[in-house]
Design a protein around this motif. Structure first.
Motif, short mmCIF file in Angstrom:
data_model
loop_
_atom_site.label_atom_id
_atom_site.label_comp_id
_atom_site.label_asym_id
_atom_site.label_seq_id
_atom_site.Cartn_x
_atom_site.Cartn_y
_atom_site.Cartn_z
N VAL A 89 -4.34 10.99 -2.50
CA VAL A 89 -5.66 9.35 -2.21
C VAL A 89 -7.23 10.27 -2.53
O VAL A 89 -6.97 11.40 -1.18
N ILE A 130 1.23 -1.46 0.39
CA ILE A 130 0.61 -0.08 -0.06
C ILE A 130 0.51 1.39 -0.05
O ILE A 130 0.74 2.00 -1.09
N ILE A 177 0.44 4.58 -2.76
CA ILE A 177 0.03 5.85 -2.37
C ILE A 177 0.89 6.69 -2.14
O ILE A 177 1.22 7.82 -1.62
N SER A 203 -10.76 5.12 -1.01
CA SER A 203 -10.03 4.36 -0.50
C SER A 203 -11.30 3.23 -0.16
O SER A 203 -12.43 3.94 0.55
N GLN A 204 -10.91 1.78 -0.20
CA GLN A 204 -12.08 0.75 -0.08
C GLN A 204 -11.41 -0.02 0.53
O GLN A 204 -11.02 -0.62 -0.31
N ALA A 254 -8.01 -3.81 -1.70
CA ALA A 254 -7.32 -2.30 -1.39
C ALA A 254 -7.29 -1.37 -2.49
O ALA A 254 -6.68 -2.10 -3.12
N ARG A 255 -8.20 -0.72 -2.37
CA ARG A 255 -8.35 -0.06 -3.94
C ARG A 255 -8.60 0.95 -3.37
O ARG A 255 -8.85 2.46 -1.93
N TYR A 256 -7.92 1.86 -4.19
CA TYR A 256 -7.80 3.84 -3.96
C TYR A 256 -7.72 4.00 -5.70
O TYR A 256 -6.68 4.07 -6.35
#
Ligand code: ADP
Ligand code: ASP
Ligand code: MG
Length: 419
Positions: A398, A389, A393, A401-402, A408-410
């Motif tokens: 950012v 991560i 990032i 995010s989720q 993990a999604r950004y």
């Protein structure tokens, strides 16, 4: 019997065609070989469609000539000057381009763009026959039958099953060369399965014929843990489950067309992603397996994203009815939601930037306050670690995010990547 699929990059020139011949020579069993249009021909064919639909005669002639010259040069390198294997196809395309276009863009697209696949397979089949690799050229449109949803046709599975298996059983040719990406309606009008659809064709054929495996030959060593064009430290993954591979294609990993996996999984047919540059090396095997969380982090980048946030104008909760309206609007405009996020008063989605977006936003604005941010990128990290991560990032803005147990999604403001 095995099915092989070669993409445009693998047959972009005469050397590529010769390389394909070398690869298939190593296999003694019955082979059905699916081939895409050569190099960037499909893009070139799209410019032909554009000129044709806009009645731009000069541009049309120029673009058509470029496609001809490109293919003729490959023909000349393979056979010398005299081979006329493409003449019939050139004549057919010319006749089409001289006719008046209808008003249906998608229909016309499907009558023109498939010439890319017809030309490539004709050249390859002729070359293989001339070099002693006897093969049969199959017009796949007679066997892969679809509805008339042009440019994104849906397969008529029962009919395709019947026609294709009967045909292949009746042929004694050990080697069949055919086209990816195309099919036809029950009234014999050509259709296409969506850009990059040749992997899917390979899977359809493998499914219908109960093939031992489908091998897709790419310019990468296999499925890597990221697109190497973006992430320089990408490494090959030796084995993936169907499940994991479907997740990756869903998040946008472009190495396999998203529709490819289901027909294979349903019959437990392994998918081999191999390198046409180093064909002797083991690529990635995708098959049923109990993969757990031990996989290394896998990164998927989707560029050109727009983040859209919607809130009800009257301060009411985002509840089922408004969700249903929102989904309906996106579905009507054929916009795929790449990521969704919801709260009491806000629903946000990340979608591909496209020409269709404006009309959808206009419609959403009737009911909701809509805000949107362009120039976004969506990065998904499967099997994330803190270090993975951080790597993604760091130095990025950012925007959303989720994070779930495995993924993990950004949503990031687009800026240059430096690894
Ligand atoms: P084809 O010639 O079969 O159409 P594509 O160009 O569609 O092949 O797919 C191969 C390309 O996919 C590679 O050149 C690579 O840049 C890209 N790619 C994206 N994600 C991945 C990934 N996870 N692993 C390997 N390649 C990837
Ligand atoms: N030639 C088609 C395309 O470029 C299909 C494919 O290559 O898979 O989209
Ligand atoms: Mg492709």
């Amino acid at each position: 019997m095995r099915v092989f699929k070669f993409g445009g990059a693998s047959v972009k020139d005469a050397a590529g065609v010769k390389n394909l011949a070398q690869i298939i020579k190593r296999y003694a069993d019955q082979l059905v070989v699916v081939v895409s249009a050569m190099g960037k021909t499909t893009n070139a064919m799209e410019t032909i469609v554009e000129a044709y639909m806009n009645n731009q005669a000069v541009e049309l002639a120029k673009r058509f000539n470029e496609v001809k010259v490109y293919h003729l040069q490959i023909v000349e390198e393979l056979f010398g000057q005299d081979n006329a294997c493409l003449q019939e196809l050139f004549n057919q395309l010319e006749l089409k381009l001289e006719s008046e276009p209808s008003l249906n863009y998608d229909f016309e697209y499907d009558q023109i763009v498939p010439f890319g696949e017809l030309m490539s397979t004709t050249i390859i089949s002729t070359y293989l026959n001339e070099t002693g690799m006897t093969n049969k050229w199959l017009d796949i449109r007679k066997y892969i039958r679809t509805d008339d949803c042009y440019r994104s046709a849906n397969i008529d599975w029962p009919l395709t099953q019947e026609l294709l298996s009967r045909k292949i059983k009746a042929t004694d040719a050990p080697l069949v060369i055919t086209q990816g990406f195309i099919g036809s309606t029950e009234t014999n009008l050509t259709t296409t399965l969506g850009r990059e659809g040749s992997d899917f064709t390979g899977a359809i054929i493998a499914h219908v014929l109960d093939a031992e495996s489908l091998a897709i030959w790419k310019d990468v060593p296999g499925v890597l843990n990221a697109d190497p064009r973006w992430y320089p430290r990408a490494v090959k993954i030796d084995e993936l489950s169907y499940w994991e591979a479907i997740e990756l294609t869903y998040y946008g990993a472009q190495v396999i067309h998203p529709k490819t996996l289901k027909p294979l999984q349903n019959k437990q047919i392994p998918l081999l992603v191999n390198s046409f540059i180093e064909p002797e090396k083991r690529g990635t095997v995708i098959q049923s397996s109990e993969q757990s969380g031990e996989l290394q982090p896998i990164f998927v980048l989707k560029r050109n994203q727009v983040l859209i946030s919607m809130s009800p104008k009257d301060f009411s909760f985002i509840i089922e009815e408004s969700m249903s309206d929102i989904f309906h609007i996106f579905s009507e405009h054929r916009i795929k939601l790449n990521m969704m996020q919801t709260s009491a008063l806000n629903f946000s989605v990340c979608v591909d930037d496209s020409k269709r977006l404006k009309a959808a936003i206009d419609e959403l604005q009737i009911q909701f306050d809509v805000r949107y941010n362009e120039d976004m990128e969506l990065v998904t990290i499967r099997h994330y670690t803190d270090a993975a991560i951080e790597e993604i990032i760091a130095n990025k803005e950012v925007v959303d995010s989720q994070v779930s147990r495995k993924t993990a999604r950004y949503v990031l403001k687009a800026s240059e990547w430096q690894f």
